[in-house]
Design a protein around this motif. Sequence first.
Motif, mmCIF file in Angstrom:
data_model
loop_
_atom_site.group_PDB
_atom_site.id
_atom_site.type_symbol
_atom_site.label_atom_id
_atom_site.label_comp_id
_atom_site.label_asym_id
_atom_site.label_seq_id
_atom_site.Cartn_x
_atom_site.Cartn_y
_atom_site.Cartn_z
ATOM 1 N N ALA A 51 32.153 3.870 53.408
ATOM 2 C CA ALA A 51 31.458 4.160 52.149
ATOM 3 C C ALA A 51 32.459 4.443 51.029
ATOM 4 O O ALA A 51 32.284 4.001 49.888
ATOM 5 N N ARG A 52 33.528 5.186 51.361
ATOM 6 C CA ARG A 52 34.528 5.501 50.334
ATOM 7 C C ARG A 52 35.207 4.242 49.821
ATOM 8 O O ARG A 52 35.452 4.091 48.621
ATOM 9 N N LEU A 53 35.536 3.339 50.715
ATOM 10 C CA LEU A 53 36.197 2.106 50.301
ATOM 11 C C LEU A 53 35.255 1.203 49.499
ATOM 12 O O LEU A 53 35.679 0.534 48.556
ATOM 13 N N LYS A 54 33.973 1.192 49.862
ATOM 14 C CA LYS A 54 33.005 0.394 49.111
ATOM 15 C C LYS A 54 32.834 0.917 47.691
ATOM 16 O O LYS A 54 32.578 0.159 46.758
ATOM 17 N N ARG A 55 32.980 2.242 47.518
ATOM 18 C CA ARG A 55 32.907 2.811 46.175
ATOM 19 C C ARG A 55 33.922 2.171 45.246
ATOM 20 O O ARG A 55 33.680 2.011 44.046
ATOM 21 N N GLN A 56 35.067 1.819 45.791
ATOM 22 C CA GLN A 56 36.164 1.324 44.974
ATOM 23 C C GLN A 56 35.886 -0.049 44.360
ATOM 24 O O GLN A 56 36.603 -0.480 43.455
ATOM 25 N N ALA A 57 34.839 -0.717 44.848
ATOM 26 C CA ALA A 57 34.470 -2.013 44.260
ATOM 27 C C ALA A 57 34.095 -1.864 42.791
ATOM 28 O O ALA A 57 34.200 -2.818 42.013
ATOM 29 N N SER A 58 33.676 -0.661 42.383
ATOM 30 C CA SER A 58 33.306 -0.439 40.983
ATOM 31 C C SER A 58 34.503 -0.608 40.043
ATOM 32 O O SER A 58 34.335 -0.870 38.852
ATOM 33 N N LEU A 59 35.718 -0.493 40.588
ATOM 34 C CA LEU A 59 36.920 -0.674 39.776
ATOM 35 C C LEU A 59 37.328 -2.140 39.667
ATOM 36 O O LEU A 59 38.220 -2.484 38.891
ATOM 37 N N ARG A 60 36.665 -2.990 40.465
ATOM 38 C CA ARG A 60 37.027 -4.413 40.488
ATOM 39 C C ARG A 60 35.923 -5.302 39.928
ATOM 40 O O ARG A 60 36.014 -6.531 39.986
ATOM 41 N N LYS A 61 34.880 -4.720 39.383
ATOM 42 C CA LYS A 61 33.791 -5.498 38.790
ATOM 43 C C LYS A 61 34.278 -6.205 37.526
ATOM 44 O O LYS A 61 35.273 -5.796 36.923
ATOM 45 N N PRO A 62 33.578 -7.267 37.105
ATOM 46 C CA PRO A 62 33.938 -7.929 35.828
ATOM 47 C C PRO A 62 33.977 -6.937 34.665
ATOM 48 O O PRO A 62 34.805 -7.041 33.775
ATOM 49 N N ASP A 63 33.043 -5.982 34.684
ATOM 50 C CA ASP A 63 33.032 -4.911 33.690
ATOM 51 C C ASP A 63 33.289 -3.612 34.459
ATOM 52 O O ASP A 63 32.363 -2.872 34.778
ATOM 53 N N PRO A 64 34.554 -3.330 34.783
ATOM 54 C CA PRO A 64 34.858 -2.249 35.728
ATOM 55 C C PRO A 64 34.614 -0.841 35.199
ATOM 56 O O PRO A 64 34.598 -0.602 33.982
ATOM 57 N N LEU A 65 34.431 0.054 36.126
ATOM 58 C CA LEU A 65 34.332 1.473 35.812
ATOM 59 C C LEU A 65 35.639 1.932 35.175
ATOM 60 O O LEU A 65 36.727 1.561 35.617
ATOM 61 N N LYS A 66 35.546 2.730 34.132
ATOM 62 C CA LYS A 66 36.733 3.283 33.485
ATOM 63 C C LYS A 66 37.046 4.630 34.142
ATOM 64 O O LYS A 66 36.243 5.558 34.080
ATOM 65 N N LEU A 67 38.197 4.713 34.785
ATOM 66 C CA LEU A 67 38.582 5.924 35.515
ATOM 67 C C LEU A 67 39.802 6.573 34.872
ATOM 68 O O LEU A 67 40.825 5.932 34.673
ATOM 69 N N TRP A 68 39.661 7.858 34.547
ATOM 70 C CA TRP A 68 40.798 8.647 34.094
ATOM 71 C C TRP A 68 40.976 9.741 35.139
ATOM 72 O O TRP A 68 40.157 10.661 35.230
ATOM 73 N N ALA A 69 42.008 9.625 35.949
ATOM 74 C CA ALA A 69 42.227 10.552 37.057
ATOM 75 C C ALA A 69 43.428 11.445 36.782
ATOM 76 O O ALA A 69 44.509 10.960 36.438
ATOM 77 N N ILE A 70 43.242 12.739 36.945
ATOM 78 C CA ILE A 70 44.316 13.713 36.809
ATOM 79 C C ILE A 70 44.398 14.498 38.117
ATOM 80 O O ILE A 70 43.374 14.956 38.630
ATOM 81 N N VAL A 71 45.598 14.631 38.667
ATOM 82 C CA VAL A 71 45.772 15.400 39.896
ATOM 83 C C VAL A 71 46.842 16.463 39.696
ATOM 84 O O VAL A 71 47.776 16.289 38.900
#
Length: 288
Positions: A156-176
């Motif tokens: 399930a976690r890996l499938k979530r990552q498909a949202s970053l590879r869509k034609p109109d991808p999810l915009k992610l700003w990650a801070i750790v």
Amino acid sequence: MDLSARRQPPTVRLRRLAGELRGLRTKSGMTREEVSEQTGINSATLYRIETARVRPQRRTLVALLDKYGVTDEDRRDELIDLSKQATQLGWLQAYESALPEEYTAYISFENEALGVRNYESLFVPGLLQVESYARAVIAGAVPIADEDYVERRVEARLKRQASLRKPDPLKLWAIVDEAVLHRLVGGPKVMAEQLNALAAAKQPHVVVQVVPFGVGAHPGMPGSFAIMDFPDPADPDLVYIDSMAGDLFLEREPDIKRFAVIFEHLRAAALNPVDSARLIREVASKMK
């Protein structure tokens, strides 16, 4: 028992429908108890409908629209269509029974979001985890879990990552926090793989920053959180907090503003993306 609604993971559309129905009831000047008495809809069911915990069946929705005086046919059709679309879970449907309810809700919202601002203090954000790291995180966080449970969560976690590879991808700003880079999740080999992937994650729609140890105390120390925003202005931002005490969704405007301010402070305190990638690679190079 009232069977006019059925439980399901919330979606953005279900959340919007719940807000519309709450607004219509408030505008009508009626309490939930009064609506329940006059329509025969169980008050507990009405509460669950208005908090996006269940989707109303068509007859229940029609009864509510009648009670609230919604006579415009276009408006009625719009809300009925919204209710029909509220059950669309896509790939998540196959994993629904294997995932905690609130986590399923989060993935559903994330899948429909335009952007996510995610701060993590303990581990690499799920959207940027490699498979070996994800497996080690899940197995370590739930030590009593059997192998099948771990594998379903990893899938399930890996499938979530498909949202970053869509034609109109999810915009992610990650801070750790820098601590994330040094915690040996899965051992040195796994960490080296994960850190190298994290350092290379930068894309036009993905930003990664690290808050270095040298900053000292900072606003993210109380814990991790994610802020989601959505394509339709009718869907307000949503804050998700995952903690040992349980998962929590916040949607009140003061809460959204508070976490948005915290994220801005973290962004200012963190190394810029180029220096962050450099630090990540330095730490990865020391993994043996």
